[in-house]
Design a protein around this motif. Structure first.
Motif, PDB file in Angstrom:
ATOM      1  N   ASN A 143       0.652  -1.111  -0.113  1.00 16.13           N
ATOM      2  CA  ASN A 143       0.044   0.170   0.127  1.00 16.13           C
ATOM      3  C   ASN A 143       1.011   1.050   0.268  1.00 16.13           C
ATOM      4  N   HIS A 144       2.033   1.309   0.377  1.00 21.74           N
ATOM      5  CA  HIS A 144       3.546   2.254   0.388  1.00 21.74           C
ATOM      6  C   HIS A 144       4.530   2.571  -0.670  1.00 21.74           C
ATOM      7  N   CYS A 145       3.886   1.279  -1.766  1.00 18.68           N
ATOM      8  CA  CYS A 145       4.481   1.484  -2.713  1.00 18.68           C
ATOM      9  C   CYS A 145       5.014   2.529  -3.209  1.00 18.68           C
ATOM     10  N   GLU A 146       6.613   2.692  -3.257  1.00 23.29           N
ATOM     11  CA  GLU A 146       6.935   3.961  -4.180  1.00 23.29           C
ATOM     12  C   GLU A 146       6.642   4.511  -5.371  1.00 23.29           C
ATOM     13  N   ASN A 147       6.359   3.561  -5.909  1.00 26.43           N
ATOM     14  CA  ASN A 147       5.775   3.368  -7.538  1.00 26.43           C
ATOM     15  C   ASN A 147       4.788   3.157  -7.880  1.00 26.43           C
ATOM     16  N   LEU A 148       3.556   3.812  -6.984  1.00 32.21           N
ATOM     17  CA  LEU A 148       2.492   3.287  -7.166  1.00 32.21           C
ATOM     18  C   LEU A 148       1.428   3.960  -7.786  1.00 32.21           C
ATOM     19  N   ARG A 149       1.191   3.443  -8.712  1.00 30.26           N
ATOM     20  CA  ARG A 149      -0.402   4.305  -9.439  1.00 30.26           C
ATOM     21  C   ARG A 149      -1.751   2.897  -9.061  1.00 30.26           C
ATOM     22  N   GLU A 150      -2.674   3.854  -9.549  1.00 33.46           N
ATOM     23  CA  GLU A 150      -3.789   3.472  -8.819  1.00 33.46           C
ATOM     24  C   GLU A 150      -5.336   3.803 -10.376  1.00 33.46           C
ATOM     25  N   ILE A 151      -6.375   2.692 -10.076  1.00 33.25           N
ATOM     26  CA  ILE A 151      -7.155   2.642 -10.808  1.00 33.25           C
ATOM     27  C   ILE A 151      -8.044   3.391 -10.894  1.00 33.25           C
ATOM     28  N   GLY A 152      -8.913   4.415 -11.405  1.00 38.34           N
ATOM     29  CA  GLY A 152      -9.452   4.957 -11.318  1.00 38.34           C
ATOM     30  C   GLY A 152      -8.999   5.856 -11.022  1.00 38.34           C
ATOM     31  N   PHE A 153      -7.086   6.932 -10.396  1.00 39.38           N
ATOM     32  CA  PHE A 153      -7.324   7.390  -9.859  1.00 39.38           C
ATOM     33  C   PHE A 153      -6.295   8.226 -10.265  1.00 39.38           C
ATOM     34  N   ASP A 154      -5.086   7.524 -11.878  1.00 36.03           N
ATOM     35  CA  ASP A 154      -4.167   7.884 -12.370  1.00 36.03           C
ATOM     36  C   ASP A 154      -3.599   6.961 -13.891  1.00 36.03           C
ATOM     37  N   VAL A 155      -4.549   6.256 -13.360  1.00 37.23           N
ATOM     38  CA  VAL A 155      -4.765   4.929 -14.113  1.00 37.23           C
ATOM     39  C   VAL A 155      -6.515   4.553 -14.773  1.00 37.23           C
ATOM     40  N   ASP A 156      -6.749   4.341 -15.757  1.00 36.98           N
ATOM     41  CA  ASP A 156      -8.248   4.193 -16.450  1.00 36.98           C
ATOM     42  C   ASP A 156      -8.608   3.938 -15.784  1.00 36.98           C
ATOM     43  N   GLY A 157      -9.860   3.602 -15.101  1.00 38.71           N
ATOM     44  CA  GLY A 157     -10.688   2.507 -14.671  1.00 38.71           C
ATOM     45  C   GLY A 157     -11.315   2.132 -14.566  1.00 38.71           C
ATOM     46  N   ALA A 158     -13.109   1.475 -14.328  1.00 40.65           N
ATOM     47  CA  ALA A 158     -14.309   0.374 -14.616  1.00 40.65           C
ATOM     48  C   ALA A 158     -15.496   1.280 -14.695  1.00 40.65           C
ATOM     49  N   PHE A 159     -15.616   2.063 -14.185  1.00 42.85           N
ATOM     50  CA  PHE A 159     -17.066   3.185 -15.559  1.00 42.85           C
ATOM     51  C   PHE A 159     -16.555   3.248 -16.924  1.00 42.85           C
ATOM     52  N   ALA A 160     -17.323   1.814 -17.332  1.00 43.84           N
ATOM     53  CA  ALA A 160     -16.723   1.631 -18.677  1.00 43.84           C
ATOM     54  C   ALA A 160     -17.211   0.230 -18.577  1.00 43.84           C
ATOM     55  N   GLU A 161     -17.203   0.088 -19.916  1.00 41.63           N
ATOM     56  CA  GLU A 161     -17.993  -1.391 -20.151  1.00 41.63           C
ATOM     57  C   GLU A 161     -16.470  -2.799 -20.309  1.00 41.63           C
ATOM     58  N   TYR A 162     -15.351  -1.839 -20.085  1.00 42.10           N
ATOM     59  CA  TYR A 162     -13.920  -3.365 -20.306  1.00 42.10           C
ATOM     60  C   TYR A 162     -13.098  -2.051 -19.409  1.00 42.10           C
ATOM     61  N   VAL A 163     -11.837  -2.578 -18.913  1.00 42.28           N
ATOM     62  CA  VAL A 163     -11.096  -1.882 -17.799  1.00 42.28           C
ATOM     63  C   VAL A 163      -9.645  -3.289 -17.932  1.00 42.28           C
ATOM     64  N   VAL A 164      -8.791  -2.826 -17.957  1.00 40.57           N
ATOM     65  CA  VAL A 164      -7.833  -3.944 -18.028  1.00 40.57           C
ATOM     66  C   VAL A 164      -6.757  -3.728 -16.674  1.00 40.57           C
ATOM     67  N   SER A 165      -6.364  -5.237 -16.235  1.00 38.44           N
ATOM     68  CA  SER A 165      -5.463  -5.113 -15.149  1.00 38.44           C
ATOM     69  C   SER A 165      -4.543  -6.298 -15.396  1.00 38.44           C
ATOM     70  N   ASP A 166      -3.164  -5.863 -14.449  1.00 39.28           N
ATOM     71  CA  ASP A 166      -2.540  -7.249 -14.803  1.00 39.28           C
ATOM     72  C   ASP A 166      -2.972  -8.449 -13.790  1.00 39.28           C
ATOM     73  N   ALA A 167      -1.975  -9.360 -13.804  1.00 37.36           N
ATOM     74  CA  ALA A 167      -3.245 -10.939 -13.213  1.00 37.36           C
ATOM     75  C   ALA A 167      -2.893 -10.630 -11.381  1.00 37.36           C
ATOM     76  N   LYS A 168      -1.819  -9.853 -11.482  1.00 39.31           N
ATOM     77  CA  LYS A 168      -1.166 -10.269 -10.191  1.00 39.31           C
ATOM     78  C   LYS A 168      -2.273  -9.153  -8.933  1.00 39.31           C
ATOM     79  N   TYR A 169      -2.766  -8.298 -10.230  1.00 45.42           N
ATOM     80  CA  TYR A 169      -4.244  -7.382  -8.663  1.00 45.42           C
ATOM     81  C   TYR A 169      -5.637  -8.470  -8.844  1.00 45.42           C
ATOM     82  N   LEU A 170      -5.737  -9.352  -9.633  1.00 48.33           N
ATOM     83  CA  LEU A 170      -6.813  -9.484  -9.295  1.00 48.33           C
ATOM     84  C   LEU A 170      -7.088 -11.129  -8.530  1.00 48.33           C
TER      85      LEU A 170
END
Length: 395
Positions: A143-170
């Motif tokens: 949660n305190h990653c120095e290279n953090l990115r956040e879906i829906g904050f600075d990475v395109d999120g899920a108020f959409a029809e499709y979204v992409v995520s890396d498998a390690k977060y699923l």
């Protein structure tokens, strides 16, 4: 495809200085100091495509509006957004989501099977995209990653029809299929992320409780309500919730609260002391985002209670000073800890298992809406406290 997007103007306050991880005009870790005049719109964007072998394309089925979405779209008197954290606009909002895998890269491994994700798998995703390489990640603090990115904050999120995520977060939702069917499976799946925020706060950061301990939760929003359910199942003798909204207090009772308090009409300190035979609580959760208002009650309970060695967990984000009295915490052997995020420590799979065992968090969903209605409800949630959780459901 259609998506709900937030636009804002990069206009740093005079005292703001770019940090080492900020990117001029694009990204900052201190959103409320930089972004001005937010606007939420529905617009057409390209469908996401797999760029890395570990990525997965998900058809979004459900996505909830978070308080963070509301505060990113809400401005102060000078036009600056209220949300104080990592932000990069324009961005597609939405991070509390679930959906169905439609395509997976060749190295996108499903933890449930230890094999490549297959189309049709119901999943939810962590919101915090940690790197796994930096020092905090290596020490077990993603949660305190120095290279953090956040879906829906600075990475395109899920108020959409499709979204992409890396498998390690699923995380797979197959375990929930024995309890939830149809749309309810995905509504429940969309609540794993906020429930994991509460789990991380009270169990991991707060240290949990022993069965028979008392707890006090200040704030009956989704995180506070999730904490009610988790702590009751953890064996709390008395779960006491302070919340002005009658609707939210009633929901807390459904989820296991023993005592609910309207702080605008009742004295929280007296109620807590009376309800616990003067012992107070082992754990206090600050989930209001209004520490300047509620902190005095927390301190008075700790000071007057016979019990010692309590913990106060701060989970609500707020750009406000806490009026803390050190003497209270020294004499009563109390501590204050902060809690951010939900990743690591097995929070997601444990929450999914709790839901599969009967902890039904879908009770907090006040309204189900279409994608096109999300901007309207993001605005409504700024003032309408009778709405607890508003969730988009895609056909």
């Amino acid at each position: 495809m259609k998506a709900v997007r937030l636009h804002a103007k990069w206009d740093p306050k005079p005292d703001f200085k770019l940090g080492p991880k900020d990117i001029e005009g694009k990204l900052t870790w201190l959103g409320s100091k930089v972004w001005r005049y937010p606007k939420v719109v529905v617009e057409e964007v390209p469908e996401p495509k797999i760029q890395k072998p570990t990525e997965v394309i998900i058809q979004v089925k459900a996505c909830g509006i978070c308080g963070s979405d509301v505060h990113m779209a809400q401005a102060d008197k000078d036009g600056y957004i209220l949300y104080p954290g990592l932000t990069g606009f324009p961005v597609t909002l939405g991070h509390e989501f679930s959906g169905i895998v439609v395509e997976a890269g060749p190295e996108a491994i499903n933890r449930r099977t230890n094999k490549r994700f297959e189309p049709g798998e119901p999943v939810t995703s962590e919101e915090m995209f940690w790197c796994g390489i930096c020092r905090p990640c290596a020490e077990g603090y993603p949660n305190h990653c120095e290279n953090l990115r956040e879906i829906g904050f600075d990475v395109d999120g899920a108020f959409a029809e499709y979204v992409v995520s890396d498998a390690k977060y699923l995380w797979s939702l197959r375990e929930l299929e024995n309890v939830y069917t149809g749309d309810k499976l995905f509504l429940a799946g969309s609540l794993v992320e906020p429930t994991s925020v509460a789990y991380h706060a009270v169990i991991e950061r707060g240290g949990g409780i022993r069965p028979g301990d008392n707890v006090v939760i200040l704030g009956g929003g989704p995180i506070g309500l999730a904490a009610v359910a988790i702590l009751k199942r953890a064996g709390a003798a008395k779960v006491i919730l302070s919340e002005p909204s009658e609707k939210r207090r009633n929901l807390a009772k459904e989820l296991g609260a023993d005592v609910v308090v309207d702080p605008t009409k009742e004295n929280l300190v007296d109620v807590v002391l009376d309800s616990t035979n003067g012992m107070g609580a082992k754990l206090y959760l600050e989930a209001t985002g209004l520490p300047q208002i509620v902190w005095k009650d927390i301190e008075e309970i700790i000071w007057r209670a016979r019990g010692v060695n309590s913990t106060v967990v701060i989970v609500a984000r707020a750009d406000a000073k806490i009026p803390l009295t050190g003497e209270v915490f020294q004499v009563r052997m109390a501590r204050v800890v902060g809690s951010q995020g939900h990743s690591g420590h097995g929070n997601f799979p444990r929450v999914i298992s709790l839901m599969a065992s009967g902890m039904d968090m879908t009770k907090i969903i006040s309204k189900v809406v279409k994608l096109e209605e999300i901007p309207e409800y993001i605005i409504r949630l700024q003032t309408d406290k009778e709405l607890v959780k508003v969730t988009m459901l895609n056909p």
